[in-house]
Enzyme design. Sequence first.
Site, mmCIF file in Angstrom:
data_model
loop_
_atom_site.group_PDB
_atom_site.id
_atom_site.type_symbol
_atom_site.label_atom_id
_atom_site.label_comp_id
_atom_site.label_asym_id
_atom_site.label_seq_id
_atom_site.Cartn_x
_atom_site.Cartn_y
_atom_site.Cartn_z
ATOM 1 N N HIS A 1 -9.649 1.489 4.381
ATOM 2 C CA HIS A 1 -8.413 1.622 5.175
ATOM 3 C C HIS A 1 -8.680 2.589 6.335
ATOM 4 O O HIS A 1 -9.435 3.557 6.187
ATOM 5 C CB HIS A 1 -7.278 2.147 4.285
ATOM 6 C CG HIS A 1 -5.945 2.071 4.957
ATOM 7 N ND1 HIS A 1 -5.544 3.001 5.892
ATOM 8 C CD2 HIS A 1 -4.947 1.158 4.867
ATOM 9 C CE1 HIS A 1 -4.339 2.662 6.338
ATOM 10 N NE2 HIS A 1 -3.960 1.540 5.731
ATOM 11 N N GLU B 1 -5.961 -4.869 10.468
ATOM 12 C CA GLU B 1 -4.945 -3.862 10.796
ATOM 13 C C GLU B 1 -5.361 -3.124 12.066
ATOM 14 O O GLU B 1 -6.201 -2.205 12.006
ATOM 15 C CB GLU B 1 -4.827 -2.829 9.676
ATOM 16 C CG GLU B 1 -4.393 -3.398 8.348
ATOM 17 C CD GLU B 1 -3.733 -2.331 7.480
ATOM 18 O OE1 GLU B 1 -2.590 -2.511 7.094
ATOM 19 O OE2 GLU B 1 -4.375 -1.298 7.208
ATOM 20 N N GLY C 1 2.760 -1.194 4.338
ATOM 21 C CA GLY C 1 2.753 0.221 3.973
ATOM 22 C C GLY C 1 4.169 0.736 3.794
ATOM 23 O O GLY C 1 4.823 0.510 2.763
ATOM 24 N N SER D 1 2.973 -2.199 10.566
ATOM 25 C CA SER D 1 4.398 -2.273 10.928
ATOM 26 C C SER D 1 5.079 -3.572 10.485
ATOM 27 O O SER D 1 6.031 -4.026 11.133
ATOM 28 C CB SER D 1 4.591 -2.084 12.447
ATOM 29 O OG SER D 1 4.146 -0.810 12.843
ATOM 30 N N ASN E 1 0.869 -1.181 0.000
ATOM 31 C CA ASN E 1 0.000 0.000 0.000
ATOM 32 C C ASN E 1 0.908 1.233 0.000
ATOM 33 O O ASN E 1 1.490 1.571 1.017
ATOM 34 C CB ASN E 1 -0.885 -0.048 1.257
ATOM 35 C CG ASN E 1 -1.757 1.189 1.387
ATOM 36 O OD1 ASN E 1 -1.855 1.989 0.463
ATOM 37 N ND2 ASN E 1 -2.391 1.338 2.544
ATOM 38 N N TRP E 2 1.007 1.844 -1.162
ATOM 39 C CA TRP E 2 1.937 2.979 -1.296
ATOM 40 C C TRP E 2 1.358 4.279 -0.756
ATOM 41 O O TRP E 2 2.046 5.300 -0.727
ATOM 42 C CB TRP E 2 2.332 3.159 -2.768
ATOM 43 C CG TRP E 2 3.380 2.199 -3.230
ATOM 44 C CD1 TRP E 2 3.963 1.199 -2.502
ATOM 45 C CD2 TRP E 2 3.983 2.147 -4.527
ATOM 46 N NE1 TRP E 2 4.883 0.526 -3.271
ATOM 47 C CE2 TRP E 2 4.914 1.092 -4.514
ATOM 48 C CE3 TRP E 2 3.809 2.888 -5.701
ATOM 49 C CZ2 TRP E 2 5.686 0.764 -5.637
ATOM 50 C CZ3 TRP E 2 4.574 2.556 -6.815
ATOM 51 C CH2 TRP E 2 5.498 1.512 -6.777
ATOM 52 N N LYS E 3 0.062 4.286 -0.426
ATOM 53 C CA LYS E 3 -0.593 5.501 0.085
ATOM 54 C C LYS E 3 -0.333 6.670 -0.882
ATOM 55 O O LYS E 3 -0.265 6.439 -2.094
ATOM 56 C CB LYS E 3 -0.131 5.778 1.517
ATOM 57 C CG LYS E 3 -0.312 4.533 2.406
ATOM 58 C CD LYS E 3 -0.120 4.758 3.862
ATOM 59 C CE LYS E 3 -0.338 3.437 4.592
ATOM 60 N NZ LYS E 3 -0.267 3.563 6.040
HETATM 61 P P1 PGA Z 1 2.540 0.220 7.727
HETATM 62 O O1 PGA Z 1 1.136 0.522 7.016
HETATM 63 O O2 PGA Z 1 3.062 -1.065 7.144
HETATM 64 O O3 PGA Z 1 3.380 1.407 7.397
HETATM 65 O O4 PGA Z 1 2.253 0.082 9.191
HETATM 66 C C1 PGA Z 1 0.199 -0.480 6.814
HETATM 67 C C2 PGA Z 1 -1.073 0.127 6.292
HETATM 68 O O5 PGA Z 1 -1.416 1.245 6.705
HETATM 69 O O6 PGA Z 1 -1.772 -0.472 5.457
#
Ligand code: PGA
Length: 248
Positions: free
Chosen positions: A97, A166, A228, A207, A8-10
């Site tokens: 999300h 999550e 992420g 994480s 998930n590149w956001k």
């Molecule tokens: P993260 O994000 O791996 O940086 O904790 C995961 C997500 O928000 O989908």
Amino acid sequence: MKYLIIANWKQHKTISEAINWLKEFNHLIDQRSSLSQVVICPPFPLLRPMQQALGDAKNSRLHLGAQDISPFEKGPYTGEVGPLQLKDLVNYVIIGHSERRQHFGETDEQVAQKVKLCIKHALTPIVCVSGLDQVKVLSRLQRSSNFGQARVTRGALQAPLIIAYEPLTAISTGPVGKLDTPEHATQMALAIKASLGQNTKVIYGGSVDEENIKRFLRQKELNGALVGQASLDVKKFIKIINAIPTNQ
Ligand code: PGA
């Protein structure tokens, strides 16, 4: 079993950064390893250039997904991107999300509407949940519509529904950023499968990195990971893929 590893590149990367990431991925990934199905979810404007770049790289093991979808099929909804625009570009869509719920006020009803649209248009939803109350909404939707069956999309058998568990406290860039335990994530996966059916794939997110992924994927109830921050750096992401346990 094939694990689903979803990036998930956001709201990160430009087109040229994404194409460079892809080139490096295809160069560095071990083509013999087939333990995982890898899905990259970039921002919308990157989907078409990435699709073209993937088409050129004959052996790429990557698939594309979107980070969101409109709750409406089509029409006067400024700023939205719907299933008719997405279905030629992606097989997967992340829905609900926690950042969308938190910063954009997304409701369970909108999430349910988006899931319905995905199912209608043969897009596989990856629904993010942080607790069982959000699963209940999906379970009601499942009872009132006909999703729940595996189906074939573009030659590949896809699960009808993927749930990304999550916990809010586990997102690396959130206020807490504390990894869940594999044991607790497993309990959640069992509860999710009990509610939505044993066919449901449950992945863990929050994480995840190359050190901790092994502990999560050793739990047979967890079918993959949503990554992420650690997916932005291609070398880190490949380390995560290479760390997938082979003993199952
Ligand atoms: P993260 O994000 O791996 O940086 O904790 C995961 C997500 O928000 O989908």
